[in-house]
Design a protein around this motif. Structure first.
Motif, PDB file in Angstrom:
ATOM      1  N   GLY A 153       0.780  -1.227   0.000  1.00 10.36           N
ATOM      2  CA  GLY A 153       0.000   0.000   0.000  1.00 10.36           C
ATOM      3  C   GLY A 153       0.812   1.277   0.000  1.00 10.36           C
ATOM      4  N   ARG A 154       0.090   2.383   0.212  1.00  8.34           N
ATOM      5  CA  ARG A 154       0.718   3.699   0.146  1.00  8.34           C
ATOM      6  C   ARG A 154       1.786   3.892   1.211  1.00  8.34           C
ATOM      7  NH1 ARG A 154      -3.252   8.397   1.343  1.00  8.34           N
ATOM      8  NH2 ARG A 154      -4.377   7.341  -0.348  1.00  8.34           N
ATOM      9  N   SER A 155       1.524   3.391   2.415  1.00  8.03           N
ATOM     10  CA  SER A 155       2.476   3.571   3.508  1.00  8.03           C
ATOM     11  C   SER A 155       3.817   2.923   3.171  1.00  8.03           C
ATOM     12  CB  SER A 155       1.908   2.972   4.796  1.00  8.03           C
ATOM     13  OG  SER A 155       2.830   3.080   5.851  1.00  8.03           O
ATOM     14  N   GLY A 156       3.771   1.651   2.757  1.00  9.55           N
ATOM     15  CA  GLY A 156       5.009   0.967   2.407  1.00  9.55           C
ATOM     16  C   GLY A 156       5.664   1.552   1.182  1.00  9.55           C
ATOM     17  N   ARG A 157       4.842   1.899   0.214  1.00  5.82           N
ATOM     18  CA  ARG A 157       5.369   2.466  -1.034  1.00  5.82           C
ATOM     19  C   ARG A 157       6.096   3.783  -0.776  1.00  5.82           C
ATOM     20  NH1 ARG A 157       0.753   2.737  -3.427  1.00  5.82           N
ATOM     21  NH2 ARG A 157       0.422   4.973  -3.546  1.00  5.82           N
ATOM     22  N   THR A 158       5.485   4.660   0.010  1.00  6.24           N
ATOM     23  CA  THR A 158       6.100   5.947   0.305  1.00  6.24           C
ATOM     24  C   THR A 158       7.418   5.774   1.045  1.00  6.24           C
ATOM     25  OG1 THR A 158       3.938   7.032   0.395  1.00  6.24           O
ATOM     26  CG2 THR A 158       5.763   8.142   1.496  1.00  6.24           C
ATOM     27  N   ALA A 159       7.432   4.856   2.015  1.00  6.61           N
ATOM     28  CA  ALA A 159       8.655   4.627   2.780  1.00  6.61           C
ATOM     29  C   ALA A 159       9.778   4.138   1.880  1.00  6.61           C
ATOM     30  CB  ALA A 159       8.388   3.616   3.891  1.00  6.61           C
ATOM     31  N   VAL A 160       9.470   3.225   0.974  1.00  4.02           N
ATOM     32  CA  VAL A 160      10.504   2.695   0.078  1.00  4.02           C
ATOM     33  C   VAL A 160      10.980   3.770  -0.894  1.00  4.02           C
ATOM     34  CG1 VAL A 160      10.946   1.047  -1.790  1.00  4.02           C
ATOM     35  CG2 VAL A 160       9.765   0.303   0.279  1.00  4.02           C
ATOM     36  N   LEU A 161      10.058   4.505  -1.476  1.00  2.00           N
ATOM     37  CA  LEU A 161      10.446   5.520  -2.443  1.00  2.00           C
ATOM     38  C   LEU A 161      11.304   6.605  -1.805  1.00  2.00           C
ATOM     39  CD1 LEU A 161       7.114   5.960  -4.460  1.00  2.00           C
ATOM     40  CD2 LEU A 161       9.164   4.676  -5.118  1.00  2.00           C
ATOM     41  N   GLU A 162      11.015   6.955  -0.558  1.00  2.00           N
ATOM     42  CA  GLU A 162      11.789   7.988   0.123  1.00  2.00           C
ATOM     43  C   GLU A 162      13.136   7.482   0.614  1.00  2.00           C
ATOM     44  OE1 GLU A 162       9.299   9.445   3.224  1.00  2.00           O
ATOM     45  OE2 GLU A 162       8.058  10.676   1.880  1.00  2.00           O
ATOM     46  N   SER A 163      13.200   6.209   1.004  1.00  2.00           N
ATOM     47  CA  SER A 163      14.394   5.694   1.669  1.00  2.00           C
ATOM     48  C   SER A 163      15.369   4.966   0.751  1.00  2.00           C
ATOM     49  CB  SER A 163      13.987   4.746   2.806  1.00  2.00           C
ATOM     50  OG  SER A 163      13.195   5.405   3.756  1.00  2.00           O
ATOM     51  N   LEU A 164      14.863   4.330  -0.303  1.00  2.00           N
ATOM     52  CA  LEU A 164      15.724   3.459  -1.100  1.00  2.00           C
ATOM     53  C   LEU A 164      16.927   4.167  -1.710  1.00  2.00           C
ATOM     54  CD1 LEU A 164      16.409   0.728  -2.189  1.00  2.00           C
ATOM     55  CD2 LEU A 164      14.722   1.053  -4.020  1.00  2.00           C
ATOM     56  N   PRO A 165      16.784   5.380  -2.272  1.00  3.58           N
ATOM     57  CA  PRO A 165      17.990   6.028  -2.806  1.00  3.58           C
ATOM     58  C   PRO A 165      19.072   6.229  -1.748  1.00  3.58           C
ATOM     59  CG  PRO A 165      16.011   7.122  -3.603  1.00  3.58           C
ATOM     60  CD  PRO A 165      15.561   6.168  -2.530  1.00  3.58           C
ATOM     61  N   LYS A 166      18.657   6.589  -0.532  1.00  5.14           N
ATOM     62  CA  LYS A 166      19.624   6.800   0.547  1.00  5.14           C
ATOM     63  C   LYS A 166      20.223   5.472   1.000  1.00  5.14           C
ATOM     64  CE  LYS A 166      16.698  10.602   2.138  1.00  5.14           C
ATOM     65  NZ  LYS A 166      15.798  11.075   3.223  1.00  5.14           N
ATOM     66  N   LEU A 167      19.394   4.439   1.084  1.00 10.32           N
ATOM     67  CA  LEU A 167      19.893   3.138   1.516  1.00 10.32           C
ATOM     68  C   LEU A 167      20.882   2.572   0.503  1.00 10.32           C
ATOM     69  CD1 LEU A 167      16.632   1.451   2.872  1.00 10.32           C
ATOM     70  CD2 LEU A 167      18.498   2.490   4.181  1.00 10.32           C
ATOM     71  N   ARG A 168      20.559   2.720  -0.754  1.00  8.09           N
ATOM     72  CA  ARG A 168      21.467   2.201  -1.778  1.00  8.09           C
ATOM     73  C   ARG A 168      22.838   2.881  -1.678  1.00  8.09           C
ATOM     74  NH1 ARG A 168      20.102  -0.196  -7.642  1.00  8.09           N
ATOM     75  NH2 ARG A 168      22.236  -0.897  -8.004  1.00  8.09           N
ATOM     76  N   GLU A 169      22.833   4.174  -1.437  1.00  9.53           N
ATOM     77  CA  GLU A 169      24.088   4.913  -1.297  1.00  9.53           C
ATOM     78  C   GLU A 169      24.784   4.557   0.020  1.00  9.53           C
ATOM     79  OE1 GLU A 169      25.710   9.556  -1.251  1.00  9.53           O
ATOM     80  OE2 GLU A 169      23.563   9.120  -1.403  1.00  9.53           O
ATOM     81  N   ARG A 170      24.020   4.486   1.102  1.00  7.68           N
ATOM     82  CA  ARG A 170      24.613   4.206   2.418  1.00  7.68           C
ATOM     83  C   ARG A 170      25.298   2.843   2.445  1.00  7.68           C
ATOM     84  NH1 ARG A 170      24.340   5.031   7.952  1.00  7.68           N
ATOM     85  NH2 ARG A 170      23.810   3.285   9.300  1.00  7.68           N
ATOM     86  N   TYR A 171      24.653   1.843   1.865  1.00  5.43           N
ATOM     87  CA  TYR A 171      25.205   0.482   1.895  1.00  5.43           C
ATOM     88  C   TYR A 171      26.080   0.174   0.688  1.00  5.43           C
ATOM     89  CZ  TYR A 171      21.425  -0.156   5.309  1.00  5.43           C
ATOM     90  OH  TYR A 171      20.580  -0.042   6.380  1.00  5.43           O
ATOM     91  N   ARG A 172      26.144   1.110  -0.254  1.00  4.69           N
ATOM     92  CA  ARG A 172      26.869   0.887  -1.502  1.00  4.69           C
ATOM     93  C   ARG A 172      26.406  -0.425  -2.145  1.00  4.69           C
ATOM     94  NH1 ARG A 172      31.341   2.195   1.647  1.00  4.69           N
ATOM     95  NH2 ARG A 172      32.437   0.266   1.132  1.00  4.69           N
ATOM     96  N   ALA A 173      25.099  -0.567  -2.229  1.00  8.86           N
ATOM     97  CA  ALA A 173      24.515  -1.790  -2.783  1.00  8.86           C
ATOM     98  C   ALA A 173      24.744  -1.843  -4.289  1.00  8.86           C
ATOM     99  CB  ALA A 173      23.021  -1.840  -2.476  1.00  8.86           C
ATOM    100  N   ASP A 174      25.180  -2.997  -4.757  1.00  7.99           N
ATOM    101  CA  ASP A 174      25.413  -3.196  -6.182  1.00  7.99           C
ATOM    102  C   ASP A 174      24.146  -3.612  -6.920  1.00  7.99           C
ATOM    103  OD1 ASP A 174      28.377  -2.869  -6.267  1.00  7.99           O
ATOM    104  OD2 ASP A 174      28.314  -4.607  -4.918  1.00  7.99           O
ATOM    105  N   PHE A 175      23.205  -4.227  -6.197  1.00  2.00           N
ATOM    106  CA  PHE A 175      22.010  -4.744  -6.852  1.00  2.00           C
ATOM    107  C   PHE A 175      20.869  -4.751  -5.849  1.00  2.00           C
ATOM    108  CE2 PHE A 175      19.297  -7.988  -8.868  1.00  2.00           C
ATOM    109  CZ  PHE A 175      19.330  -7.543 -10.183  1.00  2.00           C
ATOM    110  N   VAL A 176      19.681  -4.297  -6.301  1.00  2.00           N
ATOM    111  CA  VAL A 176      18.529  -4.171  -5.412  1.00  2.00           C
ATOM    112  C   VAL A 176      17.328  -4.879  -6.031  1.00  2.00           C
ATOM    113  CG1 VAL A 176      16.910  -2.592  -4.289  1.00  2.00           C
ATOM    114  CG2 VAL A 176      19.334  -1.986  -4.455  1.00  2.00           C
ATOM    115  N   VAL A 177      16.705  -5.756  -5.245  1.00  2.00           N
ATOM    116  CA  VAL A 177      15.470  -6.434  -5.625  1.00  2.00           C
ATOM    117  C   VAL A 177      14.373  -5.982  -4.670  1.00  2.00           C
ATOM    118  CG1 VAL A 177      14.304  -8.644  -5.982  1.00  2.00           C
ATOM    119  CG2 VAL A 177      16.773  -8.448  -6.413  1.00  2.00           C
ATOM    120  N   VAL A 178      13.215  -5.612  -5.210  1.00  2.00           N
ATOM    121  CA  VAL A 178      12.067  -5.209  -4.398  1.00  2.00           C
ATOM    122  C   VAL A 178      10.867  -6.043  -4.821  1.00  2.00           C
ATOM    123  CG1 VAL A 178      10.486  -3.341  -3.774  1.00  2.00           C
ATOM    124  CG2 VAL A 178      12.915  -2.842  -4.153  1.00  2.00           C
TER     125      VAL A 178
END
Length: 276
Positions: A11-36
């Motif tokens: 839903g909207r709650s989970g979607r908003t959290a992922v959209l807001e956080s994922l760019p920062k998480l990818r950078e913070r963890y230096r993730a090479d590949f992300v599956v959602v």
């Protein structure tokens, strides 16, 4: 290689959290590949093309699904043109879309992602074990891909564990989805495959599996549906796992849970934090 996997977006709650956080998480963890896993992203049931594109723009390399993949009827059309959206590979022949994809990670590695659905307490699709066997024979770990990630969308823990051991040593990771509750059994199996029974959901845990509590409780009490399930709209917890991959073998070195925000105890992959 570093792989970040996020569980069912609800839903909207989970979607908003992922959209807001994922760019920062990818950078913070230096993730090479992300599956959602995005199968519950549109009002708790299915996914739209607009939501898919938002998840991809936020940093997902591939979006997996499950039994709700076609709840939004438009998915029957757009899934054919969106190669980074997967549906379970063991749907019958002729079903729109694809259940497996070959993708390029940020570090240049080739990653095979397989989306498959269980049969215990779920729809009677084709045999998930034989479907996985066919895909691994066609593109094996280190013979066709640098990493192999399996999203096993299933209800029964026993079926998930069986799949983990079935592919142990032949896949980088088997990540369970569908039940929305994060399990505490993350581990590296004997052959080197990372495993967890369920990565959990990205959604509001002041709920019943991400849904507003009133209607599910009413149905348990009366056995009567009075209205459609609706996603709970409180603060979401982002749930998933981080996986550290041995580039030489394609097998997992470590797996750890991710839980950020909302009501659950917080957790991050410690093996990434020491270097960030």
């Amino acid at each position: 290689m570093r792989i970040l996997f996020l569980g069912d977006v609800v839903g909207r709650s989970g979607r908003t959290a992922v959209l807001e956080s994922l760019p920062k998480l990818r950078e913070r963890y230096r993730a090479d590949f992300v599956v959602v896993n995005g199968e519950n992203a549109a009002g708790g049931f299915g996914i739209t093309e607009a939501i898919l594109l938002e998840l991809l723009d936020a940093g997902a390399d591939v979006v997996t699904t499950g039994n709700h993949v076609f709840d939004q009827r438009e998915a029957l059309i757009f899934i054919e043109r969106q190669e980074r959206l997967l549906r379970p590979v063991n749907y019958p022949p002729g079903t729109p879309g694809r259940g497996v994809g070959h993708f390029k990670a940020a570090n240049g590695a080739d990653v095979l992602v397989i989306n498959v659905q269980g049969r215990v307490f779920m729809a009677d699709l084709d045999d998930p074990f034989r479907a996985i066997e066919r895909e691994l024979e066609a593109c094996g770990l280190k013979s066709g891909a640098d990493a192999v990630v399996i999203d096993f969308h299933a209800e029964a823990t026993s079926e998930k564990e069986a799949m983990g051991h079935f592919v142990d040593g032949r896949a980088t990771a088997v990540i369970g989805t569908h039940t929305h509750v994060p399990t505490a059994d993350e581990q590296i199996l004997n052959g080197g495959t990372a495993y967890i029974s369920d990565a959990g959901m990205c959604g509001d845990f002041d709920s019943i599996l991400g849904m507003d509590k009133e209607e599910p409780i009413s149905r348990f009490l009366t056995k009567i549906a009075s209205r459609r399930f609706a996603p709970s709209l409180g603060e979401a917890t982002i749930c998933g796992v981080g996986i550290e991959v041995d580039d030489a073998t394609g097998l997992a070195r470590a797996i750890a849970p991710l839980r950020l925000g909302g009501r659950l105890s917080q957790a991050e992959p410690a093996f990434w934090l020491t270097e960030t």
